[in-house]
Design an enzyme around this catalytic site. Structure first.
Site, mmCIF file in Angstrom:
data_model
loop_
_atom_site.group_PDB
_atom_site.id
_atom_site.type_symbol
_atom_site.label_atom_id
_atom_site.label_comp_id
_atom_site.label_asym_id
_atom_site.label_seq_id
_atom_site.Cartn_x
_atom_site.Cartn_y
_atom_site.Cartn_z
ATOM 1 N N ASP A 37 31.397 20.025 -3.490
ATOM 2 C CA ASP A 37 31.200 20.763 -2.243
ATOM 3 C C ASP A 37 29.746 20.839 -1.797
ATOM 4 O OD1 ASP A 37 33.927 21.247 -2.161
ATOM 5 O OD2 ASP A 37 33.746 23.047 -3.399
ATOM 6 N N HIS A 244 4.756 4.912 -8.056
ATOM 7 C CA HIS A 244 5.803 5.788 -7.510
ATOM 8 C C HIS A 244 6.277 6.828 -8.536
ATOM 9 C CE1 HIS A 244 6.949 2.799 -4.091
ATOM 10 N NE2 HIS A 244 5.865 3.493 -3.840
ATOM 11 N N ASP A 261 -0.025 13.093 -4.868
ATOM 12 C CA ASP A 261 0.265 12.499 -3.556
ATOM 13 C C ASP A 261 1.426 13.313 -3.003
ATOM 14 O OD1 ASP A 261 1.065 11.005 -1.375
ATOM 15 O OD2 ASP A 261 0.966 9.073 -2.405
ATOM 16 N N ASP A 272 0.671 13.239 4.694
ATOM 17 C CA ASP A 272 0.686 12.359 3.511
ATOM 18 C C ASP A 272 -0.723 12.344 2.925
ATOM 19 O OD1 ASP A 272 1.134 10.400 1.638
ATOM 20 O OD2 ASP A 272 1.514 8.781 3.070
ATOM 21 N N HIS A 355 -2.006 -2.217 -3.746
ATOM 22 C CA HIS A 355 -1.272 -1.825 -2.528
ATOM 23 C C HIS A 355 -2.183 -1.916 -1.318
ATOM 24 C CE1 HIS A 355 -3.142 2.188 -2.463
ATOM 25 N NE2 HIS A 355 -2.877 2.316 -3.745
ATOM 26 N N HIS A 359 -0.680 2.784 6.316
ATOM 27 C CA HIS A 359 0.619 2.606 6.980
ATOM 28 C C HIS A 359 0.642 3.585 8.132
ATOM 29 C CE1 HIS A 359 2.002 6.343 5.014
ATOM 30 N NE2 HIS A 359 1.531 5.863 3.888
ATOM 31 N N HIS A 366 6.395 6.594 6.282
ATOM 32 C CA HIS A 366 6.023 5.223 6.641
ATOM 33 C C HIS A 366 6.634 5.018 8.019
ATOM 34 C CE1 HIS A 366 5.273 3.673 2.254
ATOM 35 N NE2 HIS A 366 4.607 4.767 2.549
ATOM 36 N N GLU A 409 -5.815 5.065 2.428
ATOM 37 C CA GLU A 409 -5.518 5.460 1.052
ATOM 38 C C GLU A 409 -5.860 4.407 0.000
ATOM 39 O OE1 GLU A 409 -1.259 5.660 0.129
ATOM 40 O OE2 GLU A 409 -0.811 5.399 2.255
ATOM 41 N N TYR A 413 -6.441 1.597 -10.169
ATOM 42 C CA TYR A 413 -5.514 1.930 -11.259
ATOM 43 C C TYR A 413 -5.829 1.007 -12.423
ATOM 44 C CZ TYR A 413 -3.561 3.545 -6.884
ATOM 45 O OH TYR A 413 -3.437 4.113 -5.648
ATOM 46 N N ARG A 430 -6.433 7.696 -6.472
ATOM 47 C CA ARG A 430 -6.188 7.365 -5.059
ATOM 48 C C ARG A 430 -6.712 8.525 -4.229
ATOM 49 N NH1 ARG A 430 -1.396 5.914 -5.371
ATOM 50 N NH2 ARG A 430 -0.154 7.729 -4.760
ATOM 51 N N GLU A 432 -6.264 9.749 -0.265
ATOM 52 C CA GLU A 432 -5.486 9.423 0.943
ATOM 53 C C GLU A 432 -5.672 10.485 2.006
ATOM 54 O OE1 GLU A 432 -1.183 9.297 0.404
ATOM 55 O OE2 GLU A 432 -1.005 8.116 2.244
HETATM 56 N N1 GLY Z 1 3.347 8.926 -0.226
HETATM 57 C C1 GLY Z 1 3.713 7.648 0.188
HETATM 58 C C2 GLY Z 1 2.553 6.838 0.527
HETATM 59 O O1 GLY Z 1 1.452 7.220 0.243
HETATM 60 O O2 GLY Z 1 2.673 5.831 1.148
HETATM 61 MN MN MN Z 2 0.903 9.274 -0.027
HETATM 62 MN MN MN Z 3 0.696 7.018 2.305
#
Ligand code: GLY
Ligand code: MN
Ligand code: MN
Length: 461
Positions: A37, A244, A261, A272, A355, A359, A366, A409, A413, A430, A432
């Protein structure tokens, strides 16, 4: 609810692109069962919300090329409302939402063929609603059954994501205002998490990643945010090298860095933010060396973020600084990889920075919008990727315009490996921030939480 004219204005702009005999079908998101439920928390569809401001589940918008808007929504139902909550209902919807007419969603299948009849083009989102094409097909079959009586059946189906993604890419004043507020709430949450980490460690407590996650959630809700914009990453020590990673139970040790993050969603708009800080409040030498390198690379990216530049420019600026810095601190050995130009050309930085730098950010974390410049899609060049040897087709990257919003960002690493200096092992960093492009540069809306290493140490004391 906000002024309905915002949504009416967007519908008018979209309708003008549908063609006089075009019609668009825009469903909100489906509800999803979690178990028995219990449902997953409902989040409306971003396209649907963008055009209606309506957040109830079980609703559809039909928008004709002449601008006429028809809503299908859940009917008033006292028993269901006792269990699940208030429904606007189709009778009240036109006045409340500024649309032309509304029906019960129970009438969707019976009314849709009539709405599609004599249209030339049916638009609907191809990318976001699995199975929608089958429903559209069914409605078109009903129209075809009536062609003997003189009805015309649409001959063309087109992807509504195209025009809507372009509209969503440039944020209007209302959207920018919501995004600023979302980023401010998230910034406060990051500060609180940093301070909690240092305080609990000073008190000798057993600090876990979930303690910091709880602090973020607390501040998000306190600020009026509905929920996190995405699953928060709270990564202590080596976990920061898992891109992730999710907030889990790992212990937070005083000598480690913590990478958070996390960003809240406020009134349908995401923030973000990533910050990396010393759990106990004081960077070690190697941590600070890499931290300052990532920060310098972010500074370069920020300087490259302005109207007229391209989406790729901040990334390229980042990579240049990181590549030189990796050589300077000894993460890369010039005897093996050559000059900074070689590092960039051969992507030798990739094991430590894998990366992209940016974005789009908006209703979706995103967010939608093409990363290719639409006026130059035909200008294709080819290059061989130095790592995979694949032939990559490149098109000119998007030219930035005021009102576009993107993240900046960069990160580093460092997984242990042969030739990797031990002092840097398991450091993941990181930084960002969220940037609104302006005519002369960009507005960093997430700097309510500092990035400077000294300032971070100061607020954790
Ligand atoms: N938190 C997702 C990114 O940084 O793209
Ligand atoms: Mn992020
Ligand atoms: Mn991001």
């Amino acid at each position: 609810m906000t002024d309905t004219s915002i949504y009416a204005g967007r519908r008018a702009r979209l309708a003008a692109q549908l063609g006089r005999d075009g019609i668009a079908i825009v469903p909100t998101a489906p509800e999803r069962q979690r178990n028995r439920d219990s449902d997953f928390l409902f989040r409306h569809d971003s396209y649907f919300y963008y055009l209606t401001g309506f957040t109830e589940p079980n609703a559809w918008l039909l928008l004709a090329g002449d601008g006429r808007a028809t809503l299908f929504s859940a009917p008033k139902d006292l028993e269901r409302e006792i269990w699940d909550g208030y429904r606007l209902g189709p009778d009240a919807a036109p006045a409340a939402l500024g649309i032309d007419e509304a029906f019960s969603v129970a009438d969707l299948d019976s009314k849709l063929p009539k709405l599609l009849e004599n249209k030339s083009t049916v638009w609907y989102p191809f990318a976001t609603h699995k199975g929608l094409e089958t429903r559209v097909d069914g409605w078109l079959q009903s129209v075809r059954a009536r062609v003997r009586f003189g009805a015309l059946c649409p001959e063309e189906q087109r992807d509504l994501c195209g025009p809507l993604d372009e509209m969503r890419l440039v944020k209007d004043a209302h959207e920018q205002d919501v995004m600023r507020r979302a980023a401010q709430i998230s910034a406060r949450a990051h500060i609180r998490a940093m301070q909690l980490s240092a305080r609990m460690l000073r008190e000798g407590k057993d600090v876990r990643e979930y303690h910091l996650d709880a602090e973020l959630l607390h501040e998000f809700r306190l600020g009026g945010s509905q929920y996190p914009a995405y699953s928060s990453i709270v990564a202590a020590g080596a976990n920061a090298c898992v891109l992730h990673y999710r907030a889990d139970v790992a212990p937070v040790h005083a000598g480690d860095l913590v990478l958070i993050d996390a960003g809240c969603e406020l009134d349908s708009y995401a923030s973000d933010i990533t910050r990396t800080f010393p759990a106990g409040g004081k960077f070690t030498g190697p941590q600070r060396a890499l931290y300052d390198l990532v920060l310098a690379s972010q500074d370069a990216a920020v300087a490259a973020t302005k109207a007229g530049n391209r989406f790729n420019d901040p990334h390229e600026a980042t990579v240049k600084v990181l590549a030189q810095g990796m050589l300077d601190v000894g993460l890369l050995d010039a005897n093996k990889v050559g000059s900074v130009d070689d590092v960039i050309e051969k992507r030798a930085y990739f094991p430590f920075y894998m990366h992209r730098t940016s974005h789009w950010l908006g209703m979706d974390v995103h967010d939608s919008g093409s990363y290719v410049e639409p006026t130059q899609v035909g200008e294709v060049s080819e290059r061989k990727d130095p790592l995979s040897n694949e032939i990559i087709k490149n098109r000119p990257s998007r030219i930035l315009h005021p009102g576009m919003v993107l993240t900046i960002e960069p990160g580093i690493y460092v997984r242990p490996g042969e030739g990797v200096p031990e002092q840097f092992h398991n450091i993941g960093i990181r930084i960002e921030d969220d940037a609104i492009v302006t005519a002369t540069g960009c507005e960093l809306i997430s700097r309510g939480v500092p990035v400077n290493g000294d300032e971070i140490e100061a607020l954790m004391r």
